[in-house]
Motif scaffolding. Structure first.
Motif, PDB file in Angstrom:
ATOM      1  N   TYR A  12      49.019 133.247  82.098  1.00  0.00           N
ATOM      2  CA  TYR A  12      48.359 134.350  81.397  1.00  0.00           C
ATOM      3  C   TYR A  12      47.239 133.810  80.500  1.00  0.00           C
ATOM      4  O   TYR A  12      46.132 134.366  80.481  1.00  0.00           O
ATOM      5  CB  TYR A  12      49.364 135.151  80.572  1.00  0.00           C
ATOM      6  CG  TYR A  12      48.691 136.215  79.743  1.00  0.00           C
ATOM      7  CD1 TYR A  12      48.246 137.398  80.332  1.00  0.00           C
ATOM      8  CD2 TYR A  12      48.453 136.022  78.388  1.00  0.00           C
ATOM      9  CE1 TYR A  12      47.590 138.369  79.582  1.00  0.00           C
ATOM     10  CE2 TYR A  12      47.808 136.986  77.634  1.00  0.00           C
ATOM     11  CZ  TYR A  12      47.374 138.150  78.233  1.00  0.00           C
ATOM     12  OH  TYR A  12      46.718 139.106  77.499  1.00  0.00           O
ATOM     13  N   GLU A  13      47.503 132.745  79.767  1.00  0.00           N
ATOM     14  CA  GLU A  13      46.480 132.166  78.892  1.00  0.00           C
ATOM     15  C   GLU A  13      45.292 131.641  79.700  1.00  0.00           C
ATOM     16  O   GLU A  13      44.138 131.818  79.311  1.00  0.00           O
ATOM     17  CB  GLU A  13      47.099 131.075  78.019  1.00  0.00           C
ATOM     18  CG  GLU A  13      48.046 131.658  76.976  1.00  0.00           C
ATOM     19  CD  GLU A  13      48.885 130.628  76.243  1.00  0.00           C
ATOM     20  OE1 GLU A  13      48.825 129.419  76.602  1.00  0.00           O
ATOM     21  OE2 GLU A  13      49.617 131.025  75.321  1.00  0.00           O
ATOM     22  N   SER A  16      43.407 134.659  80.983  1.00  0.00           N
ATOM     23  CA  SER A  16      42.676 135.286  79.868  1.00  0.00           C
ATOM     24  C   SER A  16      41.329 134.606  79.649  1.00  0.00           C
ATOM     25  O   SER A  16      40.303 135.271  79.475  1.00  0.00           O
ATOM     26  CB  SER A  16      43.507 135.227  78.588  1.00  0.00           C
ATOM     27  OG  SER A  16      44.664 136.007  78.699  1.00  0.00           O
ATOM     28  N   ARG A  20      37.544 136.321  80.306  1.00  0.00           N
ATOM     29  CA  ARG A  20      36.476 136.329  79.290  1.00  0.00           C
ATOM     30  C   ARG A  20      35.226 135.658  79.829  1.00  0.00           C
ATOM     31  O   ARG A  20      34.114 136.154  79.638  1.00  0.00           O
ATOM     32  CB  ARG A  20      36.940 135.622  78.017  1.00  0.00           C
ATOM     33  CG  ARG A  20      37.826 136.464  77.129  1.00  0.00           C
ATOM     34  CD  ARG A  20      38.050 135.807  75.774  1.00  0.00           C
ATOM     35  NE  ARG A  20      38.618 134.461  75.863  1.00  0.00           N
ATOM     36  CZ  ARG A  20      39.908 134.182  75.943  1.00  0.00           C
ATOM     37  NH1 ARG A  20      40.795 135.156  75.971  1.00  0.00           N
ATOM     38  NH2 ARG A  20      40.323 132.932  76.003  1.00  0.00           N
ATOM     39  N   ALA A  29      42.193 142.956  77.216  1.00  0.00           N
ATOM     40  CA  ALA A  29      43.599 142.565  77.349  1.00  0.00           C
ATOM     41  C   ALA A  29      44.462 143.636  76.692  1.00  0.00           C
ATOM     42  O   ALA A  29      44.135 144.128  75.617  1.00  0.00           O
ATOM     43  CB  ALA A  29      43.836 141.224  76.683  1.00  0.00           C
ATOM     44  N   PRO A  34      51.265 141.414  79.698  1.00  0.00           N
ATOM     45  CA  PRO A  34      50.335 140.402  80.225  1.00  0.00           C
ATOM     46  C   PRO A  34      49.420 140.995  81.303  1.00  0.00           C
ATOM     47  O   PRO A  34      49.511 140.684  82.488  1.00  0.00           O
ATOM     48  CB  PRO A  34      51.270 139.325  80.778  1.00  0.00           C
ATOM     49  CG  PRO A  34      52.546 140.028  81.078  1.00  0.00           C
ATOM     50  CD  PRO A  34      52.644 141.171  80.117  1.00  0.00           C
ATOM     51  N   HIS A  36      45.257 142.450  82.005  1.00  0.00           N
ATOM     52  CA  HIS A  36      43.854 142.628  81.637  1.00  0.00           C
ATOM     53  C   HIS A  36      43.321 143.810  82.429  1.00  0.00           C
ATOM     54  O   HIS A  36      43.720 144.032  83.573  1.00  0.00           O
ATOM     55  CB  HIS A  36      43.037 141.376  81.973  1.00  0.00           C
ATOM     56  CG  HIS A  36      43.377 140.224  81.104  1.00  0.00           C
ATOM     57  ND1 HIS A  36      42.800 140.024  79.880  1.00  0.00           N
ATOM     58  CD2 HIS A  36      44.260 139.212  81.265  1.00  0.00           C
ATOM     59  CE1 HIS A  36      43.297 138.939  79.335  1.00  0.00           C
ATOM     60  NE2 HIS A  36      44.196 138.427  80.166  1.00  0.00           N
TER      61      HIS A  36
END
Length: 153
Positions: A12-13, A16, A20, A29, A34, A36
């Protein structure tokens, strides 16, 4: 936000950051899950990072194409035949009878280029087919459904 595994959180990180980098302010988000969201044209696309067993995750990219269409055999056959020509993803029908287009990729090996290709394939396909389906079989596009929900508030 809670994660079911460390791998899900790590992916997920990573996703993310990619969202972006690729879509900037267009990508939002959800604070509670979790997921987007990205709106392009008449579609809203969901990028979900879900656990897949104990040591993997999957990135599912889904856009709802049409809500409340008349799911007659002709429409369902049309969707199945269209799936044959798709490189990334496939049409489906959820439990509520709404039509979506979805593509999934393995989370741990996902890179920025792969995620972008997946999201763009889903966005482009949903945006291409929503008007075609509603004109022939009724129902509402994502943007129409959103406007209807706003009007009820």
């Amino acid at each position: 936000m809670e994660f079911e595994s460390d791998v899900q959180k790590q992916v997920y990180e990573k996703v993310s950051g990619y969202m972006r980098d690729i879509f900037g302010e267009q990508a939002r988000a959800r604070p509670d899950r979790p997921v987007h969201l990205i709106q392009v044209g008449s579609t809203l696309t969901h990028v979900v990072v879900a656990p897949w067993g104990d040591d993997e995750s999957v990135v599912m990219v889904r856009a709802y194409v049409v809500y409340q269409a008349d799911l007659v055999p002709e429409l369902l056959l049309f969707l199945l035949k269209e799936n044959d020509s798709k490189r990334f993803g496939a049409f489906g029908v959820d439990r509520d009878g709404d039509i979506f287009f979805e593509h999934s990729i393995v989370g741990s090996t996902c890179d920025k280029a792969e995620l972008k290709a997946s999201v763009m394939a889903v966005v482009w396909t949903a945006d291409q087919y929503d008007e075609q389906i509603t004109q022939r079989w009724g129902g509402m596009r994502e943007v129409d459904r959103f406007e209807q929900m706003k009007a009820k508030q």
